[in-house]
Enzyme design. Sequence first.
Site, mmCIF file in Angstrom:
data_model
loop_
_atom_site.group_PDB
_atom_site.id
_atom_site.type_symbol
_atom_site.label_atom_id
_atom_site.label_comp_id
_atom_site.label_asym_id
_atom_site.label_seq_id
_atom_site.Cartn_x
_atom_site.Cartn_y
_atom_site.Cartn_z
ATOM 1 C CD GLU A 65 -4.023 6.983 4.918
ATOM 2 O OE1 GLU A 65 -4.495 5.851 4.783
ATOM 3 O OE2 GLU A 65 -3.288 7.294 5.866
ATOM 4 C CG ASP B 263 -2.035 4.562 2.163
ATOM 5 O OD1 ASP B 263 -2.691 4.018 1.294
ATOM 6 O OD2 ASP B 263 -1.685 4.008 3.224
ATOM 7 C CD GLU C 278 -2.872 0.717 2.561
ATOM 8 O OE1 GLU C 278 -3.229 -0.425 2.914
ATOM 9 O OE2 GLU C 278 -3.152 1.735 3.197
#
Length: 196
Positions: free
Chosen positions: A31, A29, A27
């Site tokens: 955010e 990210d 993953e």
Amino acid sequence: MRCSSVFFVFCVKQMSNADMFPKNHDEIDFEFLGNIRGKEWRVQTNVYGNGSTDTGREERYNLWFDPSEDYHQYSILWTDSHIIFYVDNIPIRVVKKSEAMGGDYPSKPMSLYATIWDGSDWATNGDKYRVNYKYAPFKAEFSDLVLHGCAVDPIEQVSKKCDKTQGSEYIPTGVTRLQRMRMESFRKRQMTYSYC
Ligand SMILES: *[C@@H]1O[C@H](CO)[C@@H](O)[C@H](O)[C@H]1NC(C)=O
């Protein structure tokens, strides 16, 4: 991407493969955390590799603009040697693949997601304020999505079709001196948390 009138909810732009590899997913990210009107917007980046969710590599920053007011460019460059996060073409973070990371470097095919979800449990000052659905519906607007890379056959897990328009000569192998200066200045002023 533009997140407008978002209260205590966050927008996420991430690459992941949790659906294909539930036990050892990768993953990368961006955010956007819950925000209170008038306060500085906080954004964080994270990198997980091969299910390393308990050794997250989270960093958090205050943005120098209000992302709900206008579109800005958020980019992730992911190669087999490094990952660079950019905001409006300014690199804000470089993650280099290293011996120390071992299998924690994202290396399996991933999909790109851009979503909005209720992160009340942790994204709102650590559960201090819950999402207030009185303000719903919440909106995230996205534009000009560009994706370069090699498409992977979901069954065979091999890539057959690469994006020819994006030859290796266009892929940055790192950051330039000027970019590094801008990155260091950003990190000194805007970074509020780092896992290390
Ligand atoms: C990734 O995790 C799997 C399962 O936990 C393990 O078997 C494999 O060796 C790991 N891969 C790397 C590159 O560390």
